[in-house]
Scaffold this motif. Structure first.
Motif, PDB file in Angstrom:
ATOM      1  N   LYS A 167       0.816  -1.211   0.000  1.00 50.46           N
ATOM      2  CA  LYS A 167       0.000   0.000   0.000  1.00 50.46           C
ATOM      3  C   LYS A 167       0.852   1.265   0.000  1.00 50.46           C
ATOM      4  CE  LYS A 167      -3.975   1.928   2.418  1.00 50.46           C
ATOM      5  NZ  LYS A 167      -4.925   1.710   3.515  1.00 50.46           N
TER       6      LYS A 167
ATOM      7  N   PRO B 137       0.022   2.574  -3.955  1.00 52.59           N
ATOM      8  CA  PRO B 137      -1.313   2.736  -3.375  1.00 52.59           C
ATOM      9  C   PRO B 137      -2.465   2.520  -4.352  1.00 52.59           C
ATOM     10  CG  PRO B 137      -0.187   4.862  -3.531  1.00 52.59           C
ATOM     11  CD  PRO B 137       0.815   3.802  -3.876  1.00 52.59           C
TER      12      PRO B 137
ATOM     13  N   PHE C 194      -2.651  -1.204  -5.173  1.00 46.72           N
ATOM     14  CA  PHE C 194      -3.115  -1.890  -3.968  1.00 46.72           C
ATOM     15  C   PHE C 194      -4.627  -1.755  -3.816  1.00 46.72           C
ATOM     16  CE2 PHE C 194      -4.238  -2.161   0.487  1.00 46.72           C
ATOM     17  CZ  PHE C 194      -3.561  -3.288   0.909  1.00 46.72           C
ATOM     18  N   GLU C 195      -5.127  -0.519  -3.983  1.00 48.80           N
ATOM     19  CA  GLU C 195      -6.567  -0.286  -3.834  1.00 48.80           C
ATOM     20  C   GLU C 195      -7.361  -1.051  -4.893  1.00 48.80           C
ATOM     21  OE1 GLU C 195      -9.837   3.334  -3.696  1.00 48.80           O
ATOM     22  OE2 GLU C 195      -7.714   3.815  -3.512  1.00 48.80           O
TER      23      GLU C 195
ATOM     24  N   ASP D 220      -7.216  -4.794  -3.988  1.00 52.97           N
ATOM     25  CA  ASP D 220      -8.025  -5.034  -2.797  1.00 52.97           C
ATOM     26  C   ASP D 220      -9.513  -4.970  -3.126  1.00 52.97           C
ATOM     27  OD1 ASP D 220      -8.155  -5.527   0.050  1.00 52.97           O
ATOM     28  OD2 ASP D 220      -8.840  -3.452   0.260  1.00 52.97           O
TER      29      ASP D 220
END
Length: 116
Positions: A80, A84, A87-88, A91
């Protein structure tokens, strides 16, 4: 039984990234002397260390232990703090159904084509 690292595969994976032994040991958070001994075949890493090596070098543990000749990574870590957006996305996509994943994949392929 502890898996046996194939030192030649470790060296090939490192060289494919174009990094030195020093850089490899730094990225793996292990002493340079240990890394050199792994690559020379005079020290045997634990399986956890082999997995860490594979992740850092962008290959698979199976390649490093000689179970396959395929150098392609079979897993990756997305952090993250360093990636970021990726990652988002990853996820969020964990909760997607098959139809949503197929749409996301198609969009990804379309973007790749457009950039060529």
């Amino acid at each position: 039984m502890q898996p046996r690292l194939v030192p030649e595969n470790l060296k090939k994976a490192r060289e494919a990234l174009g990094i030195t032994r020093i850089e490899a040991s730094n990225r793996m958070n292990i002493p340079q002397s240990s890394y050199v001994r792994y690559e020379n075949g005079t020290r045997k890493p634990t399986y956890a260390t082999i997995i860490q090596m594979a992740q850092v070098l962008g290959t698979s543990a199976d390649y490093l232990i000689g179970k396959t000749d395929d150098e392609t990574a079979d897993s990756m870590i997305i952090k993250k703090d360093t990636d970021p957006v990726l990652f988002e996305m990853a996820d969020g996509a964990k909760s997607f159904d098959e139809k949503q994943l197929a749409r996301l994949y198609k969009y990804y392929k379309d973007i790749c084509k457009a950039d060529k």
